[in-house]
Design a protein around this motif. Sequence first.
Motif, PDB file in Angstrom:
ATOM      1  N   ALA A 170       0.844  -1.196   0.000  1.00 57.47           N
ATOM      2  CA  ALA A 170       0.000   0.000   0.000  1.00 57.47           C
ATOM      3  C   ALA A 170       0.879   1.246   0.000  1.00 57.47           C
ATOM      4  O   ALA A 170       2.062   1.207   0.323  1.00 57.47           O
ATOM      5  N   GLN A 171       0.261   2.368  -0.330  1.00 56.71           N
ATOM      6  CA  GLN A 171       0.987   3.646  -0.336  1.00 56.71           C
ATOM      7  C   GLN A 171       1.480   4.007   1.054  1.00 56.71           C
ATOM      8  O   GLN A 171       2.536   4.628   1.209  1.00 56.71           O
ATOM      9  N   ASP A 172       0.717   3.606   2.093  1.00 51.25           N
ATOM     10  CA  ASP A 172       1.168   3.872   3.465  1.00 51.25           C
ATOM     11  C   ASP A 172       2.478   3.130   3.759  1.00 51.25           C
ATOM     12  O   ASP A 172       3.335   3.638   4.487  1.00 51.25           O
ATOM     13  N   ASP A 173       2.624   1.941   3.190  1.00 51.65           N
ATOM     14  CA  ASP A 173       3.868   1.188   3.367  1.00 51.65           C
ATOM     15  C   ASP A 173       5.047   1.950   2.773  1.00 51.65           C
ATOM     16  O   ASP A 173       6.104   2.088   3.403  1.00 51.65           O
ATOM     17  N   ILE A 174       4.816   2.440   1.550  1.00 49.44           N
ATOM     18  CA  ILE A 174       5.887   3.169   0.863  1.00 49.44           C
ATOM     19  C   ILE A 174       6.242   4.435   1.648  1.00 49.44           C
ATOM     20  O   ILE A 174       7.425   4.787   1.800  1.00 49.44           O
ATOM     21  N   ALA A 175       5.266   5.102   2.170  1.00 44.72           N
ATOM     22  CA  ALA A 175       5.505   6.332   2.936  1.00 44.72           C
ATOM     23  C   ALA A 175       6.305   6.043   4.204  1.00 44.72           C
ATOM     24  O   ALA A 175       7.147   6.843   4.623  1.00 44.72           O
ATOM     25  N   ARG A 176       6.030   4.876   4.825  1.00 43.51           N
ATOM     26  CA  ARG A 176       6.731   4.540   6.069  1.00 43.51           C
ATOM     27  C   ARG A 176       8.233   4.296   5.849  1.00 43.51           C
ATOM     28  O   ARG A 176       9.029   4.409   6.775  1.00 43.51           O
ATOM     29  N   LEU A 177       8.598   3.947   4.621  1.00 44.98           N
ATOM     30  CA  LEU A 177      10.019   3.698   4.354  1.00 44.98           C
ATOM     31  C   LEU A 177      10.880   4.928   4.614  1.00 44.98           C
ATOM     32  O   LEU A 177      12.053   4.809   4.990  1.00 44.98           O
ATOM     33  N   LYS A 178      10.327   6.125   4.441  1.00 44.73           N
ATOM     34  CA  LYS A 178      11.091   7.349   4.681  1.00 44.73           C
ATOM     35  C   LYS A 178      11.505   7.491   6.142  1.00 44.73           C
ATOM     36  O   LYS A 178      12.475   8.174   6.454  1.00 44.73           O
ATOM     37  N   SER A 179      10.733   6.844   7.029  1.00 44.38           N
ATOM     38  CA  SER A 179      11.043   6.944   8.462  1.00 44.38           C
ATOM     39  C   SER A 179      12.348   6.254   8.830  1.00 44.38           C
ATOM     40  O   SER A 179      12.876   6.451   9.925  1.00 44.38           O
ATOM     41  N   LEU A 180      12.874   5.449   7.907  1.00 41.84           N
ATOM     42  CA  LEU A 180      14.151   4.777   8.177  1.00 41.84           C
ATOM     43  C   LEU A 180      15.332   5.750   8.161  1.00 41.84           C
ATOM     44  O   LEU A 180      16.378   5.483   8.757  1.00 41.84           O
ATOM     45  N   ALA A 181      15.183   6.883   7.461  1.00 44.84           N
ATOM     46  CA  ALA A 181      16.269   7.865   7.358  1.00 44.84           C
ATOM     47  C   ALA A 181      16.643   8.387   8.738  1.00 44.84           C
ATOM     48  O   ALA A 181      15.770   8.743   9.547  1.00 44.84           O
ATOM     49  N   GLY A 182      17.925   8.402   9.031  1.00 42.97           N
ATOM     50  CA  GLY A 182      18.411   8.889  10.315  1.00 42.97           C
ATOM     51  C   GLY A 182      18.505   7.822  11.386  1.00 42.97           C
ATOM     52  O   GLY A 182      19.060   8.071  12.463  1.00 42.97           O
ATOM     53  N   LYS A 183      17.971   6.626  11.099  1.00 42.49           N
ATOM     54  CA  LYS A 183      17.997   5.544  12.091  1.00 42.49           C
ATOM     55  C   LYS A 183      19.366   4.843  12.105  1.00 42.49           C
ATOM     56  O   LYS A 183      20.087   4.845  11.114  1.00 42.49           O
ATOM     57  N   GLU A 184      19.684   4.237  13.230  1.00 44.26           N
ATOM     58  CA  GLU A 184      20.860   3.379  13.360  1.00 44.26           C
ATOM     59  C   GLU A 184      20.383   1.935  13.259  1.00 44.26           C
ATOM     60  O   GLU A 184      19.601   1.477  14.092  1.00 44.26           O
ATOM     61  N   ALA A 185      20.831   1.250  12.219  1.00 44.36           N
ATOM     62  CA  ALA A 185      20.471  -0.161  12.058  1.00 44.36           C
ATOM     63  C   ALA A 185      21.446  -1.000  12.875  1.00 44.36           C
ATOM     64  O   ALA A 185      22.654  -0.943  12.673  1.00 44.36           O
ATOM     65  N   LYS A 186      20.906  -1.792  13.817  1.00 43.69           N
ATOM     66  CA  LYS A 186      21.743  -2.622  14.686  1.00 43.69           C
ATOM     67  C   LYS A 186      21.528  -4.088  14.350  1.00 43.69           C
ATOM     68  O   LYS A 186      20.384  -4.529  14.153  1.00 43.69           O
ATOM     69  N   PHE A 187      22.615  -4.825  14.311  1.00 43.36           N
ATOM     70  CA  PHE A 187      22.522  -6.239  13.923  1.00 43.36           C
ATOM     71  C   PHE A 187      23.692  -7.011  14.516  1.00 43.36           C
ATOM     72  O   PHE A 187      24.712  -6.446  14.928  1.00 43.36           O
ATOM     73  N   ALA A 188      23.516  -8.323  14.574  1.00 42.75           N
ATOM     74  CA  ALA A 188      24.556  -9.193  15.117  1.00 42.75           C
ATOM     75  C   ALA A 188      25.643  -9.392  14.079  1.00 42.75           C
ATOM     76  O   ALA A 188      25.368  -9.711  12.921  1.00 42.75           O
ATOM     77  N   SER A 189      26.895  -9.215  14.509  1.00 44.38           N
ATOM     78  CA  SER A 189      28.031  -9.398  13.620  1.00 44.38           C
ATOM     79  C   SER A 189      29.219  -9.908  14.420  1.00 44.38           C
ATOM     80  O   SER A 189      29.730  -9.221  15.301  1.00 44.38           O
ATOM     81  N   ARG A 190      29.639 -11.147  14.121  1.00 48.27           N
ATOM     82  CA  ARG A 190      30.806 -11.744  14.778  1.00 48.27           C
ATOM     83  C   ARG A 190      30.696 -11.682  16.310  1.00 48.27           C
ATOM     84  O   ARG A 190      31.560 -11.159  16.997  1.00 48.27           O
ATOM     85  N   SER A 191      29.585 -12.166  16.807  1.00 46.88           N
ATOM     86  CA  SER A 191      29.334 -12.280  18.252  1.00 46.88           C
ATOM     87  C   SER A 191      29.238 -10.937  18.960  1.00 46.88           C
ATOM     88  O   SER A 191      29.426 -10.852  20.176  1.00 46.88           O
ATOM     89  N   LYS A 192      28.964  -9.871  18.216  1.00 42.80           N
ATOM     90  CA  LYS A 192      28.746  -8.579  18.843  1.00 42.80           C
ATOM     91  C   LYS A 192      27.681  -7.826  18.049  1.00 42.80           C
ATOM     92  O   LYS A 192      27.290  -8.237  16.954  1.00 42.80           O
TER      93      LYS A 192
END
Length: 369
Positions: free
Chosen positions: A278-300
């Motif tokens: 939906a268009q609301d989904d596409i609009a929500r993608l802009k909210s990712l800007a400025g975020k810090e993406a955190k993920f597991a990498s090599r046990s940290k």
Amino acid sequence: MVDDPKSALVQLKEYELCRYCLARQAGYAGKRRVDKCHICRGLFDKLDEIAEKALAAAGQYQFDTFLVGATLPTQLFEREDALRARLKIRGKESIKSQLTRELGQRLARMTGKRVDFSRPDLTVNVAIDREGNVDAVARARPIALQGRYTKKIRGLPQKRERCPMCEGKGCSLCDNTGFYGNNSVEGILAKHIVKATGGQSPRFSWVGSEDQNSLVLGSGRPFYVKISDPRARILKKKRFSEAGVTATITGALDDLPDTQARFAVRTKIACACSRPVAQDDIARLKSLAGKEAKFASRSKVASKKIHSAQGKETGDSEFTLTIKADGGLPIKQFVGGEEYMEPNVSALFGAKCECVTFDILSVEIQGSA
């Protein structure tokens, strides 16, 4: 210790020494001519011949500075050491040092190049056996280059497995590239760089990586490469293309970077969703800007900043997401939300999403890590 040259000459009279070997002991050469020198056995009479062999070895290379080394029979050192021990001569130049100095001076006159003791472009080693046979081998200091490549076909991996025969060292099977076959970005770059430099065993350092089905567009992905024993230090050809890969050498370095450069990547991601978008989904993608993406990498837990994000619907359950993020963000995990990834596109949509393909639009180096 013999300090007086005249006293040294008196004590050395019983030995037949050529003017070079006499000069090393007494600091004064004189005009002596001997049939067979007690120490060098006529080695210094062959200086011009040895220099010619050194010149032939060096002639295969492009260089501005050089250094001469030598491997000599142990008997020469033993005869000189015995003489000096008997006459208590200490603190004098060695036969090897004098030989390499004399050869260096001759080679400098013959080539117009200069001797460099700290970081020569070329090292020429002269080997002389017990029978007086002379061999000369030259080897160049490695060079490091930086460049960028683009990739405009899918299905081509960035890296290639090492040659099974030489394990990456370079051999006749792999044309001194260290890689078996050219069906990778690394293999293609290696082949052309080895051809341009006449070197061998290229070692690459990459600024990020991409999937084998990804395109690399824009100004391309930066890379660094170090080449062993290059015949040419200045490349005549700095741009080449093959199988959808185009690379440009942009400069030379003292060595490969010690640390990974900080960089940002602009990526276009083709995504599929488990439900209609939906268009609301596409609009929500802009909210990712400025975020810090955190993920597991090599046990940290690693963190990468998302600088910008923009979506576009491309089909009933399909869309594209164009983001600019710090280098090293795992794109497929970022879309699908597998393992630990916060935020991720699937969680944002509340439905399962997956990365179909992603293309690199630009790679910007920001500084050292």
